[in-house]
Design an enzyme around this catalytic site. Structure first.
Site, PDB file in Angstrom:
ATOM      1  N   SER A  26       0.912  -1.029  -0.003  1.00 25.26           N
ATOM      2  CA  SER A  26      -0.029   0.061  -0.173  1.00 25.26           C
ATOM      3  C   SER A  26       0.935   1.261  -0.127  1.00 25.26           C
ATOM      4  CB  SER A  26      -0.909  -0.045   1.342  1.00 25.26           C
ATOM      5  OG  SER A  26      -1.215   1.322   1.548  1.00 25.26           O
ATOM      6  N   LYS A  43       1.388  -3.780   4.309  1.00 27.50           N
ATOM      7  CA  LYS A  43       0.399  -4.396   3.708  1.00 27.50           C
ATOM      8  C   LYS A  43       0.776  -5.421   2.524  1.00 27.50           C
ATOM      9  CE  LYS A  43      -3.782  -2.747   3.352  1.00 27.50           C
ATOM     10  NZ  LYS A  43      -5.099  -3.572   3.595  1.00 27.50           N
ATOM     11  N   GLU A  62      -7.718 -10.699  -6.623  1.00 23.95           N
ATOM     12  CA  GLU A  62      -8.721  -9.864  -6.406  1.00 23.95           C
ATOM     13  C   GLU A  62      -9.339  -9.507  -7.853  1.00 23.95           C
ATOM     14  OE1 GLU A  62      -8.474  -6.780  -3.001  1.00 23.95           O
ATOM     15  OE2 GLU A  62      -6.412  -7.165  -3.400  1.00 23.95           O
TER      16      GLU A  62
END
Ligand code: ARG
Length: 447
Positions: A265, A271, A278
């Site tokens: 991130s 992250k 996804e």
């Protein structure tokens, strides 16, 4: 006549992808016309030579696509005129763009399916390897995303192997429905020349010829078969993505995805987002969209060709690109996954995954299943209230619930639960080994 927004009607910006098929189709066609003495062999040779030059120009990116010329077919024919002169006009004898475009698409779909089936096989091989190296990895199995019963991680991977086997069969069928030569149907009614459709089919690798010229030029079922097979396969990969996303979360921690398939991130340094999984889940939407787009295009069309059919291509190309890329990513992503057996085991121990086995234990001691179910149901509430795993409940405590509990209750474990499910298709190690052997011989049979 004034041309009103001709951009609206052009397809050359996307149908140029069919150039190789279009040229191969034209070559087979004119060669056959010469064999049938509909063209002279010198005319046919000139045309073929010109077509080969055009193919070279397209591949070396020197071909000038003219968007005023609507589609790929007109672009090629126009360029052929420039190269070989008026004889170019003979190429389209005994043919229409209606049977020509159907031919090109069928050829492209067939080649696409060969690539997709190869990738399905590669992914299946990766799953077999992952299953084989996890024959001792016990994890919680879920229903309703609530912990249900212990299973082997290998068993879970082989569930996806099964889905892919069905996907492969669907693509095999889609190949078969594309494998029909439409050329010779003309615009819709057939052609008034003594052509030989069989030799064209043979030259182009089609196993059979279409039986009805009207059906042949309006049929896009083969594309619907391709898109529905793609949609079902993407649905499977999307479910798999969903599991990877859940499993790689801190809360589960069952697997770790390779850094190549996660991104950080820009603000949160800790992250490791599972972006590829996804996006595979997200891109499933556009594939479903293409299937519904084409079904909707087709549903109101009177026979035979209607220009609406030009709308069949973009969704198809996009689906092929999306599906193929997703398969290639899965092959690498699943192949590089880190499995965390201890984390899976710890999570399984904390749950009440052995509840069914405890009930079956009491059944073994002569208690009817429904009664045993009730007893374990109370035991389960007791365990939750006292924050204990089943393994932490003493025999004395157990006896409060049923006199039938005895020392041998300690033999019930995650492993015994798995091993007891030794029925064909079950999760016991023995059965999973049988499944792996069957999967391997299935793959060997394919190659
Ligand atoms: N560009 C057209 C398509 O993709 C080719 C066939 C055109 N046929 C016609 N009668 N206008 O469908």
């Amino acid at each position: 006549m004034k041309k009103v927004n001709s951009e609206y009607t052009v397809s050359v910006n996307f149908d140029q992808r069919l150039y190789a098929q279009d040229i191969a189709g034209s070559i087979a066609h004119v060669e056959m016309l010469a064999e049938q003495q509909i063209l002279t062999s010198s005319d046919s040779k000139q045309i073929v030579k010109g077509l080969l030059q055009i193919r070279h120009e397209i591949e070396s990116e020197s071909f000038q696509w003219d968007f005023q010329l609507e589609d790929l077919h007109m672009n090629i024919e126009n360029r052929l005129h420039e190269i070989v002169g008026p004889v170019a006009g003979k190429m389209h004898t005994a043919r229409s763009r209606n049977d020509q475009v159907s031919l090109d698409l069928r050829m492209y779909v067939k080649e696409s399916i060969i690539k997709i089936r190869k990738n399905i096989s590669s992914l299946q091989m990766v799953l077999i390897q992952l299953a084989e190296s996890n024959l001792n990895t016990v994890m919680p199995g879920y229903t309703h995303l609530q912990q249900a019963q212990p299973i082997l991680f290998a068993h879970h991977m082989l569930a996806y192997f099964e889905m892919l086997t069905r996907d492969d069969l669907r693509f095999k069928y889609a190949y078969d429905s594309s494998d029909v030569l439409p050329l010779g149907s003309g615009a819709l009614a057939g052609v008034p020349y003594p052509i030989n459709r069989e030799t064209v089919a043979k030259k182009l690798g089609f196993s059979r010829i279409s039986q009805n010229s009207m059906d042949a030029v309006s049929d896009r079922d083969f594309l619907v078969d391709f898109l529905s097979s793609s949609s079902i396969l993407m649905m499977h990969l999307s479910r798999f993505s969903e599991e990877l996303i859940i499993w790689s979360s801190t809360e589960f921690g069952f697997v770790e995805l390779s850094e190549d398939f996660t991104t950080g991130s820009s603000i949160m340094p800790q992250k490791r987002n599972p972006d590829f999984a996804e996006l595979a889940r997200g891109k499933t939407g556009r594939v479903f969209g293409s299937l519904f787009g084409l079904l909707t295009v087709l549903k109101g069309l009177p026979l035979t060709y209607n220009r609406d059919l030009q709308e069949d291509k973009e969704g198809f190309f996009d689906t092929f690109d999306t599906l193929n890329a997703t398969l290639e990513i899965f092959i690498e992503m699943i192949g590089s996954i880190t499995v965390k057996p201890n984390q899976m085991r710890d999570t399984a121990l904390k749950g009440q995954l052995l509840a069914t086995d405890y009930a079956d234990y009491l059944v073994g001691k002569g208690i009817p299943f429904r009664e045993a179910y009730g007893i374990i149901n109370q035991l389960s509430s007791y365990a939750i209230k006292n924050k204990k795993d089943f393994s932490e409940i003493s025999l004395n405590e157990l006896k409060e619930f049923s006199e039938k509990f005895d020392q041998d209750i300690s033999e019930i474990s995650l492993e015994s639960s798995v091993e007891n499910r030794n029925v064909s298709g079950g999760t016991s190690q023995q059965q999973v080994k049988i499944s792996i052997a069957a999967a391997k011989s299935q793959m060997n049979g394919k190659n």
